[in-house]
Write a protein that holds these residues in place. Structure first.
Motif, PDB file in Angstrom:
ATOM      1  N   ARG A  52     -15.702   2.448 -23.309  1.00 24.84           N
ATOM      2  CA  ARG A  52     -14.242   2.411 -23.332  1.00 24.84           C
ATOM      3  C   ARG A  52     -13.711   3.844 -23.250  1.00 24.84           C
ATOM      4  NH1 ARG A  52     -12.088  -2.778 -25.226  1.00 24.84           N
ATOM      5  NH2 ARG A  52     -13.545  -4.221 -24.247  1.00 24.84           N
ATOM      6  N   ARG A  53     -12.427   3.945 -22.977  1.00 27.25           N
ATOM      7  CA  ARG A  53     -11.786   5.256 -22.867  1.00 27.25           C
ATOM      8  C   ARG A  53     -10.488   5.220 -23.662  1.00 27.25           C
ATOM      9  NH1 ARG A  53      -9.396   7.838 -17.271  1.00 27.25           N
ATOM     10  NH2 ARG A  53      -8.873   9.923 -18.070  1.00 27.25           N
ATOM     11  N   LEU A  54     -10.315   6.207 -24.510  1.00 23.38           N
ATOM     12  CA  LEU A  54      -9.096   6.325 -25.315  1.00 23.38           C
ATOM     13  C   LEU A  54      -8.367   7.590 -24.893  1.00 23.38           C
ATOM     14  CD1 LEU A  54      -7.393   5.271 -27.695  1.00 23.38           C
ATOM     15  CD2 LEU A  54      -8.735   6.765 -29.175  1.00 23.38           C
ATOM     16  N   THR A  55      -7.151   7.431 -24.398  1.00 24.67           N
ATOM     17  CA  THR A  55      -6.338   8.576 -23.980  1.00 24.67           C
ATOM     18  C   THR A  55      -5.005   8.541 -24.723  1.00 24.67           C
ATOM     19  OG1 THR A  55      -5.521   7.312 -22.101  1.00 24.67           O
ATOM     20  CG2 THR A  55      -7.366   8.779 -21.686  1.00 24.67           C
ATOM     21  N   VAL A  56      -4.491   9.733 -25.020  1.00 25.85           N
ATOM     22  CA  VAL A  56      -3.203   9.859 -25.695  1.00 25.85           C
ATOM     23  C   VAL A  56      -2.260  10.646 -24.791  1.00 25.85           C
ATOM     24  CG1 VAL A  56      -1.993  10.700 -27.735  1.00 25.85           C
ATOM     25  CG2 VAL A  56      -4.328   9.823 -27.951  1.00 25.85           C
ATOM     26  N   VAL A 103     -17.418   2.230 -15.699  1.00 19.99           N
ATOM     27  CA  VAL A 103     -17.408   0.757 -15.656  1.00 19.99           C
ATOM     28  C   VAL A 103     -16.035   0.205 -15.319  1.00 19.99           C
ATOM     29  CG1 VAL A 103     -19.331   0.557 -17.276  1.00 19.99           C
ATOM     30  CG2 VAL A 103     -16.992   0.620 -18.153  1.00 19.99           C
ATOM     31  N   ALA A 104     -15.065   1.076 -15.025  1.00 20.90           N
ATOM     32  CA  ALA A 104     -13.697   0.618 -14.767  1.00 20.90           C
ATOM     33  C   ALA A 104     -13.600  -0.088 -13.417  1.00 20.90           C
ATOM     34  CB  ALA A 104     -12.732   1.795 -14.806  1.00 20.90           C
ATOM     35  N   SER A 105     -12.842  -1.173 -13.390  1.00 24.58           N
ATOM     36  CA  SER A 105     -12.565  -1.881 -12.146  1.00 24.58           C
ATOM     37  C   SER A 105     -11.275  -1.341 -11.540  1.00 24.58           C
ATOM     38  CB  SER A 105     -12.417  -3.387 -12.411  1.00 24.58           C
ATOM     39  OG  SER A 105     -13.594  -3.907 -12.972  1.00 24.58           O
ATOM     40  N   PRO A 106     -11.101  -1.463 -10.229  1.00 26.93           N
ATOM     41  CA  PRO A 106      -9.865  -0.993  -9.601  1.00 26.93           C
ATOM     42  C   PRO A 106      -8.652  -1.726 -10.172  1.00 26.93           C
ATOM     43  CG  PRO A 106     -11.550  -1.475  -7.940  1.00 26.93           C
ATOM     44  CD  PRO A 106     -12.066  -2.000  -9.242  1.00 26.93           C
ATOM     45  N   VAL A 107      -7.545  -1.006 -10.293  1.00 27.09           N
ATOM     46  CA  VAL A 107      -6.292  -1.606 -10.753  1.00 27.09           C
ATOM     47  C   VAL A 107      -5.757  -2.505  -9.649  1.00 27.09           C
ATOM     48  CG1 VAL A 107      -3.930  -1.131 -11.464  1.00 27.09           C
ATOM     49  CG2 VAL A 107      -5.784   0.338 -12.257  1.00 27.09           C
ATOM     50  N   THR A 108      -5.487  -3.767  -9.995  1.00 28.52           N
ATOM     51  CA  THR A 108      -5.112  -4.725  -8.951  1.00 28.52           C
ATOM     52  C   THR A 108      -3.746  -5.354  -9.162  1.00 28.52           C
ATOM     53  OG1 THR A 108      -6.279  -6.476 -10.162  1.00 28.52           O
ATOM     54  CG2 THR A 108      -7.521  -5.307  -8.457  1.00 28.52           C
ATOM     55  N   THR A 109      -3.225  -5.379 -10.379  1.00 24.09           N
ATOM     56  CA  THR A 109      -1.956  -6.071 -10.630  1.00 24.09           C
ATOM     57  C   THR A 109      -0.786  -5.089 -10.597  1.00 24.09           C
ATOM     58  OG1 THR A 109      -2.025  -5.802 -13.044  1.00 24.09           O
ATOM     59  CG2 THR A 109      -3.197  -7.691 -12.095  1.00 24.09           C
ATOM     60  N   ARG A 113     -25.136  -2.526 -23.834  1.00 25.55           N
ATOM     61  CA  ARG A 113     -24.057  -3.366 -23.343  1.00 25.55           C
ATOM     62  C   ARG A 113     -23.017  -2.521 -22.626  1.00 25.55           C
ATOM     63  NH1 ARG A 113     -28.104  -5.908 -26.011  1.00 25.55           N
ATOM     64  NH2 ARG A 113     -27.663  -8.091 -26.392  1.00 25.55           N
ATOM     65  N   VAL A 114     -22.127  -3.192 -21.913  1.00 28.63           N
ATOM     66  CA  VAL A 114     -21.132  -2.484 -21.089  1.00 28.63           C
ATOM     67  C   VAL A 114     -20.222  -1.627 -21.941  1.00 28.63           C
ATOM     68  CG1 VAL A 114     -19.151  -2.829 -19.560  1.00 28.63           C
ATOM     69  CG2 VAL A 114     -21.198  -4.237 -19.286  1.00 28.63           C
ATOM     70  N   ASP A 115     -19.828  -2.133 -23.115  1.00 18.79           N
ATOM     71  CA  ASP A 115     -18.872  -1.396 -23.932  1.00 18.79           C
ATOM     72  C   ASP A 115     -19.011  -1.809 -25.389  1.00 18.79           C
ATOM     73  OD1 ASP A 115     -17.824  -3.946 -23.872  1.00 18.79           O
ATOM     74  OD2 ASP A 115     -16.036  -3.434 -22.746  1.00 18.79           O
ATOM     75  N   ASP A 116     -18.167  -1.210 -26.244  1.00 17.46           N
ATOM     76  CA  ASP A 116     -18.184  -1.493 -27.672  1.00 17.46           C
ATOM     77  C   ASP A 116     -16.746  -1.500 -28.172  1.00 17.46           C
ATOM     78  OD1 ASP A 116     -18.525  -1.653 -30.384  1.00 17.46           O
ATOM     79  OD2 ASP A 116     -19.754   0.145 -30.590  1.00 17.46           O
ATOM     80  N   VAL A 117     -16.234  -2.690 -28.454  1.00 19.72           N
ATOM     81  CA  VAL A 117     -14.828  -2.805 -28.847  1.00 19.72           C
ATOM     82  C   VAL A 117     -14.603  -2.284 -30.256  1.00 19.72           C
ATOM     83  CG1 VAL A 117     -14.510  -4.789 -27.323  1.00 19.72           C
ATOM     84  CG2 VAL A 117     -15.075  -5.177 -29.711  1.00 19.72           C
ATOM     85  N   VAL A 118     -15.627  -2.318 -31.099  1.00 17.14           N
ATOM     86  CA  VAL A 118     -15.476  -1.836 -32.471  1.00 17.14           C
ATOM     87  C   VAL A 118     -15.382  -0.314 -32.495  1.00 17.14           C
ATOM     88  CG1 VAL A 118     -16.556  -1.743 -34.748  1.00 17.14           C
ATOM     89  CG2 VAL A 118     -16.645  -3.857 -33.420  1.00 17.14           C
TER      90      VAL A 118
END
Length: 463
Positions: free
Chosen positions: A454-458, A423-429, A337-342
């Protein structure tokens, strides 16, 4: 049916992973019925019936990956049983058994066999309604079965109204086999009643049409897969030796395969809508036509070598399983799958420190917090103005860009949950562009990890 249940039960939990589409089911099903109805006023009204069903199941059996996915396994098992009976009625036992065993092995079906979304339930409805149609066309107990036929179509439409394209497929079947006037009258009444039941949902859902704006326009490349499926189905139809005014596997299965695929492709020329899962139920037609091929091979071998024909199906299944094994293993892995939220929520639990704030970019990535709220305990969601439940949304309502910027500049550390680069989409807002700009200008990166899509950054504030 047992074969399909076995395939669906194999690796059902996918190591406890839940991806973004299933996360929507998870977080909505855990709300109260009133909260779900409030949500449907704003988003996902097309899935309302399914969400309410899953809410009941979560209340009865608890929230978990088994409760989330087992309905899809059982639904496709029902579809496989219907396919088997249709094939047996129209072309004999070998064709029916081959078609039923084939359905669960098809790659598209294997993916949705373990998916916490409504498309497998729609496929079950397609199997039941098509079997009922075949039964009445064979002159078996027409009266009560027409009520069942219309009711099943209505439920299909309430689960996903695009599934009503099956009416056009059944219409072609009636034309092909030269149905009697009485059959036409009853079919029109049943089909029309089902459509009228679903019409309010169709009209109301147009207010939320922006939810599918992300679907890309149809390309010739995207049609290669459907073209291959139609070619395989066409071969099976030829082997069935279809004739006009004769009820046959080809008369039932070829329209069931072709009409949804071609109908959705045609609609996508005007508004992009073509996704494989929307026409998953067309795989029932493909399974039937593959069953014709296997049945024809079994009969041909049996004529040449007495008793050998019975081995054609077991050998075909073994060869198919061996050839599909890499795909089967992949579809049961966490990387399918595209990602894993857990997984990203678990990493947040490990990484967070006292006093940290959290941001989501885009706001849709707040699904990780909604599914695993305990992992985010103690983190201040500084962009959130109104939570998802109170706002009747999936992601909540965020504050204005100015307020979010001011809140960010007051933080010492910010944990950012976003998409992996692949899998990131361009920032649009404007809001998301502002988040990125403030982090780049006023903070420094101290940790960065990609976790299953997913990506986790601090970030720490630059003093």
């Amino acid at each position: 049916m047992l074969w399909t249940i076995a395939l669906g039960s194999w690796g059902l939990s996918r190591q406890g992973s839940v991806w973004r589409d299933e996360a929507a089911t998870w977080l909505v099903a855990r709300r109260s019925a009133a909260e779900i109805c409030h949500l449907l006023e704003n988003v996902d009204v097309v899935h309302g019936c399914y969400y309410l069903l899953m809410h009941v199941l979560f209340e009865c059996f608890g929230a978990g990956t088994t409760t989330l996915r087992l309905p899809s396994v059982l639904a496709l098992a029902v579809a496989a049983g219907c396919v088997t009976v249709i094939g047996q009625r129209l072309a004999g036992a070998w064709t029916g058994l081959a078609a039923g065993l084939t359905l669960g092995m098809l790659p598209a079906v294997q993916f949705h066999l373990q998916e916490g979304r409504p498309y497998a339930l729609v496929a079950a409805g397609a199997g039941i309604s098509t079997l009922l149609l075949v039964t009445v066309l064979q002159g078996d107990g027409a009266g009560p079965r027409w009520f069942g036929y219309g009711g099943t179509l209505a439920l299909m439409g309430l689960l996903n109204w695009l599934s009503l394209m099956i009416l056009a497929a059944h219409l072609l079947t009636l034309l092909w086999c030269g149905a009697r006037r009485e059959v036409w009258r009853r079919w029109t009444a049943a089909a029309g009643s089902a459509f009228l039941c679903v019409l309010p949902l169709i009209l109301f859902s147009q207010r939320q049409a922006g939810q599918v704006a992300w679907i890309p326009p149809l390309t010739w490349h995207a049609m290669i897969g459907p073209a291959v499926l139609l070619a395989i189905g066409g071969l099976g139809a030829l082997l069935d030796r279809p004739r006009s005014r004769r009820l046959s596997v080809a008369a039932v299965a070829l329209p069931l395969l072709a009409v949804p695929q071609l109908g959705l492709a045609t609609a996508s020329l005007f508004r992009p809508l073509f996704l494989e899962r929307y026409v998953l139920y067309s795989m029932l037609g493909l399974a039937l036509l593959i069953g014709v091929c296997v049945g024809a091979a079994a009969r041909a071998v049996g004529r040449r070598h007495a008793g050998a024909g019975r081995w054609v199906l077991p050998v075909a299944v073994a060869v198919a399983m061996a050839g599909l094994l890499p795909q089967s293993l992949e579809k049961r892995s966490v990387s399918s799958r595209v990602d894993d939220v857990v997984a990203v929520a678990s990493e947040v639990r490990r990484t967070k420190e006292l006093g940290d704030a959290v941001l989501f970019l885009p706001a849709d990535r707040r699904d990780a917090k909604s599914v695993s709220p305990g992992a985010f305990a103690g983190l201040r969601d500084i962009a959130l103005r109104e939570d998802p439940v109170a706002s009747g949304t999936l992601r909540g309502v965020e504050a204005s860009p100015g307020r979010i910027r001011a809140a960010m500049l007051r933080q010492r550390r910010i944990v950012l949950v976003t998409d992996a680069a692949a899998v990131a989409s361009p920032v649009t807002t404007d809001r998301d562009r502002m988040k990125s700009a403030v982090l780049k200008t006023h903070f420094r990166l101290v940790a960065d990890e990609a976790i299953r899509g997913r990506r986790l950054t601090v970030y720490e504030r630059v003093t």
